[in-house]
Design an enzyme around this catalytic site. Sequence first.
Site, short mmCIF file in Angstrom:
data_model
loop_
_atom_site.label_atom_id
_atom_site.label_comp_id
_atom_site.label_asym_id
_atom_site.label_seq_id
_atom_site.Cartn_x
_atom_site.Cartn_y
_atom_site.Cartn_z
NE ARG A 12 85.33 33.62 56.34
CZ ARG A 12 85.26 33.88 57.63
NH1 ARG A 12 86.06 34.76 58.16
NH2 ARG A 12 84.38 33.27 58.38
CB ILE B 142 77.41 36.24 52.39
CG1 ILE B 142 78.92 36.40 52.12
CG2 ILE B 142 76.74 37.58 52.52
CD1 ILE B 142 79.22 36.83 50.69
CG ASP B 143 81.82 33.76 53.93
OD1 ASP B 143 81.58 34.15 52.78
OD2 ASP B 143 82.62 34.32 54.70
N GLY C 221 82.35 42.00 57.72
CA GLY C 221 81.80 42.29 56.39
C GLY C 221 80.28 42.36 56.46
NE ARG D 145 84.58 34.34 24.47
CZ ARG D 145 84.33 35.61 24.22
NH1 ARG D 145 83.34 36.22 24.85
NH2 ARG D 145 85.06 36.28 23.37
CE LYS E 62 90.17 48.94 56.77
NZ LYS E 62 89.28 48.69 55.66
N GLY E 63 88.66 46.62 62.82
CA GLY E 63 88.63 47.37 64.08
C GLY E 63 88.63 46.53 65.33
N GLY F 60 80.38 38.23 62.34
CA GLY F 60 80.88 36.91 61.96
C GLY F 60 81.84 36.40 63.02
O1 F6P Z 1 83.14 36.87 55.05
C1 F6P Z 1 82.44 37.52 54.02
C2 F6P Z 1 83.34 37.83 52.86
O2 F6P Z 1 82.54 38.42 51.85
C3 F6P Z 1 84.13 36.64 52.32
O3 F6P Z 1 83.34 35.79 51.53
C4 F6P Z 1 85.25 37.36 51.58
O4 F6P Z 1 86.39 36.54 51.50
C5 F6P Z 1 85.51 38.55 52.45
O5 F6P Z 1 84.34 38.78 53.21
C6 F6P Z 1 85.85 39.81 51.67
O6 F6P Z 1 86.22 40.80 52.56
P1 F6P Z 1 86.28 42.34 52.20
O7 F6P Z 1 84.89 42.89 52.26
O8 F6P Z 1 87.15 42.91 53.24
O9 F6P Z 1 86.85 42.47 50.82
#
Ligand code: F6P
Length: 365
Positions: A185, A140-141, A11, A176, A74-75, A115
């Site tokens: 994650r 970013i996690d 990501g 609200r 995905k690769g 990552g």
């Molecule tokens: O690992 C970064 C992240 O943004 C996570 O926080 C999140 O769960 C995931 O990637 C989302 O993945 P995608 O971009 O495939 O929707």
Amino acid sequence: MKKIVISTGGGDAPGLNAVIYAVTKSAYQRGWEIYGSKSGYRGLLDPDELIRLTPEKVEDIMPLGGTILGSTNKGNPFAMPVENLAGEIQTLDLSDRIMRNFRRLGFFCHIAVGGDGSLEIAHRFATEKGMPVIGVPKTIDNDLEATQRTFGFDTAVSTATEALDKLHSTAKSHDRVMVVEVMGRDSGWIALNAGISGGADVILIPEIPFDIDVVCRKINDNELRDKNYAIVVVAEGAKAQGMKKAVCKKSSELGRDSELLGGIGEWVAEHIRKLTGKDTRSLTLGHLQRGGSPTTFDRLLALRFGGAAVRMAELELFDHMVALKTPDMAAIPLAEAVKGRKKVEVNSDKLLTAREIGICFGDSN
Ligand code: F6P
């Protein structure tokens, strides 16, 4: 002339372009030739997908979000699912083809920015195929144990905090409860940092399984203090006590290497609505957190990672990852770097401070 190739995988995260900028400029200074591989390993599979990088080419990219090289989660080249002419899915191992191209093109080093998933793949290339690889961590996690920080995290937290700031006024105007789901994650770093800074009443993180009754009690208690609204921040990986696994979305993406988390925010909102009778809305910040220009902190960290990666290449410190060990950079063996996930310390000063200022974590503490 030495030739290196850089790729960005997994990501995207704000700061990727700053790494590319630093690698290009510092490698160029050493008289090396630099190439970027598009979309992870695609450029190494098909040399038409390689981009020549020069200082002129990267001049303006440092403040840009995303990555000029493109990225994918995905690769995995060791197990790439492809659809054949009959519409059947076959899994191919493309790693040898990549290695052949790598050698034929005369690269002496691959800087893999990614990552945990991308770094594991880089480590396999190093150990199983002999590719001289240097890893640069990004997410970013902020959940990689081996480095104190990853770039992209600070920007994501700033974006989430700004969103929380904006939600206070609308929540207050309508009496609200606003439930905000953030990324991260299986770690609660984004939720914790943004939640504290954005004045949340409740923060739910994967490290502390929550009791929804405790959450509702906190929301009801707000009224005793004349506060007629509440802000609840939920990490996407948070679980109610007794939930076996985090809430996930269905995904039919071919070759996706991890589950797509999401939905716990709406689950929490529904229960709050039912149990308190309060007007409740949920929203998911989603990929907003991955976009935009990197903060100064992320830029600087990304630039330092890029510079250190080139220094490591010069020293031929392959199969290692650059890591922040304040105040310096360290080289960590990739085997070690991909092992541990960094979790929020439940007894940390940050958490204690949060509790002391009245934030509820949904547990009975
Ligand atoms: O690992 C970064 C992240 O943004 C996570 O926080 C999140 O769960 C995931 O990637 C989302 O993945 P995608 O971009 O495939 O929707």
